[in-house]
Design a protein around this motif. Structure first.
Motif, PDB file in Angstrom:
ATOM      1  N   GLY A   1      13.467   8.385  -6.057  1.00  0.00           N
ATOM      2  CA  GLY A   1      14.306   8.141  -7.220  1.00  0.00           C
ATOM      3  C   GLY A   1      14.613   6.655  -7.307  1.00  0.00           C
ATOM      4  O   GLY A   1      13.901   5.810  -6.749  1.00  0.00           O
ATOM      5  N   GLY A   2      15.711   6.326  -7.978  1.00  0.00           N
ATOM      6  CA  GLY A   2      16.159   4.947  -8.040  1.00  0.00           C
ATOM      7  C   GLY A   2      15.181   3.988  -8.685  1.00  0.00           C
ATOM      8  O   GLY A   2      15.211   2.792  -8.407  1.00  0.00           O
ATOM      9  N   GLN A   3      14.309   4.503  -9.576  1.00  0.00           N
ATOM     10  CA  GLN A   3      13.315   3.683 -10.277  1.00  0.00           C
ATOM     11  C   GLN A   3      12.295   3.035  -9.338  1.00  0.00           C
ATOM     12  O   GLN A   3      11.549   2.135  -9.746  1.00  0.00           O
ATOM     13  CB  GLN A   3      14.009   2.589 -11.120  1.00  0.00           C
ATOM     14  N   ILE A   4      12.216   3.504  -8.090  1.00  0.00           N
ATOM     15  CA  ILE A   4      11.241   2.946  -7.152  1.00  0.00           C
ATOM     16  C   ILE A   4       9.799   3.134  -7.644  1.00  0.00           C
ATOM     17  O   ILE A   4       8.979   2.208  -7.506  1.00  0.00           O
ATOM     18  CB  ILE A   4      11.450   3.519  -5.744  1.00  0.00           C
ATOM     19  N   PRO A   5       9.417   4.293  -8.229  1.00  0.00           N
ATOM     20  CA  PRO A   5       8.039   4.390  -8.734  1.00  0.00           C
ATOM     21  C   PRO A   5       7.683   3.300  -9.739  1.00  0.00           C
ATOM     22  O   PRO A   5       6.565   2.784  -9.731  1.00  0.00           O
ATOM     23  CB  PRO A   5       8.008   5.781  -9.384  1.00  0.00           C
ATOM     24  N   ARG A   6       8.647   2.930 -10.573  1.00  0.00           N
ATOM     25  CA  ARG A   6       8.410   1.839 -11.535  1.00  0.00           C
ATOM     26  C   ARG A   6       8.188   0.523 -10.792  1.00  0.00           C
ATOM     27  O   ARG A   6       7.261  -0.238 -11.112  1.00  0.00           O
ATOM     28  CB  ARG A   6       9.625   1.736 -12.458  1.00  0.00           C
TER      29      ARG A   6
END
Length: 392
Positions: A271-276
């Motif tokens: 989560g936490g926009q890590i994939p982005r």
């Protein structure tokens, strides 16, 4: 393909799959579904196999695969996939959802664990702590950092136990020794049993104890080659010990003087926009890699858009009225100009928000990308001289 349990702020994952040419359906609570980013959706109880199976079956066509990005629903979603007769991430039930089961399995396989044990009562919690303070108290089967607290004073232990137990579906609470060291996350894909590939290592920034809520990430981490090798080897060893067969994982470590210590590991995309951030800095898309692994295929990274990427979450302190850190004036000049990629606020100016206890207390975020120097300069300008805590 079906996302049976979406979670919050997963627009990037949905867009990634649709941009790759997939028809994407979602089952979750209506207010959590960004209907403009999916092709089909139904409301469903993400904690009920029967409810999600009924919703999935109402589509009138056959699904090819089932994924889940909501931590609390991952085991349930795999049961739905089994009833539908389609592929899903493959891992033993409970090994990645229940921290008691997880660390018990790790200890059996000789993997270092900070866990002292699992308690069902405050008295048992006190016995496990054994006077070794500080300790970390957390629900065994919740998500994010909800209910997690560092306890320094033995007098606060019973209250911390009750708060964690209230969130645990099983009522069971994990008691861990507090580990000092810089914190990292490791994103990996397991293509097949015994074939794990680490895709990214990320720096993590936190609020100070007792809650240690994540306030930011930087990808790739500013870690030495030796630490990267240690983190990679520890991740692969943990995934093998837990029986991961196909899917992506998000592991969280603290680096100590004797090597990395695994805090926990999830069998889903971070989560936490890590994939982005990972896609910006490495070209790897965790969401399309997960789907490929599930259906027995493989992907390769695209061209990274930047050398480095970062996110800073905005949080309150319980007393100061919130002011939007990124103003029109700041965004129009260096170091933010050119590096700022995305900006969202979840709270208006003047709101007084409590000291964060979990991701739900974030007030917004800013994402940056560029050279490492540009990215870190943008973060420094946003932090305005405030030192960010990394767990050390």
């Amino acid at each position: 393909m079906l996302i049976a349990g979406l979670g919050d702020n997963k627009d990037f994952g949905l867009k990634s799959l649709r941009d790759a040419g997939h028809f994407v359906g979602v089952i979750d609570l209506p207010h959590r579904v960004p209907v403009n980013h999916c092709d089909w959706w139904r409301a469903g109880d993400r904690f009920s196999v029967d409810s999600m199976f009924e919703a999935a079956s109402s589509a009138g066509f056959a699904w090819d695969a089932v994924l889940c990005w909501e931590e609390l629903s991952t085991d349930i979603a795999r049961e739905v996939a089994q009833k539908l007769g389609v592929p899903a991430p493959r891992m033993p039930a409970g090994h990645f959802r229940d921290k008691g089961v997880m660390h018990g399995r790790l200890r059996e396989q000789g993997v270092p664990s900070p866990q002292l044990g699992v308690a069902r009562t405050a008295e048992e919690c006190e016995r496990l702590a054994g006077g070794r303070f500080p300790v970390v108290v957390k629900p065994t089967d919740y998500g994010g950092s909800g209910g997690v607290k560092v306890v320094d004073d033995p007098r606060d232990l019973a209250e911390a136990f009750r708060a964690a137990a209230a969130l645990a579906a099983s009522g069971r609470v994990a008691v861990d020794r507090y580990v000092v060291g810089k914190e990292y996350s490791v994103e990996a894909v397991t293509w097949a049993p015994g074939e794990t590939q680490v895709l990214a290592i990320t720096d993590k920034y936190l609020t100070r104890p007792p809650y240690c809520v994540e306030t930011g990430h930087v990808s790739p981490a500013a870690a030495s080659d030796e630490d990267r090798e240690l983190l990679t080897a520890a991740t692969v060893r943990a995934l093998d010990a837990l029986g991961m067969e196909a899917g992506v994982s998000h592991a969280e470590f603290r680096m100590t003087g004797t090597g990395p210590v695994l805090m926990e590991i999830a069998g889903r995309p971070a989560g936490g926009q890590i994939p982005r951030l990972v896609e910006l800095a490495t070209g790897w898309n965790l969401n399309t890699a997960e789907l490929a692994a599930v259906v027995g295929e493989r992907t390769v990274p695209g061209a990274p858009a930047a050398e480095c990427s970062a996110i800073r979450f905005f949080v309150g302190d319980g007393r100061t009225p919130f002011r939007h850190p990124v103003t029109w004036e700041k965004a129009s000049r260096p170091p933010l100009a050119g590096a700022l990629r995305e900006l969202r606020y979840f709270a208006g100016e003047g709101a007084v928000a409590r000291v964060p206890r979990g991701p739900e207390d974030r007030l917004g975020y800013a994402i940056f990308a560029g050279t490492r120097a540009e990215t870190m300069a943008a973060l420094a300008a946003l932090d305005d001289g405030t030192e960010e805590y990394r767990g050390d």
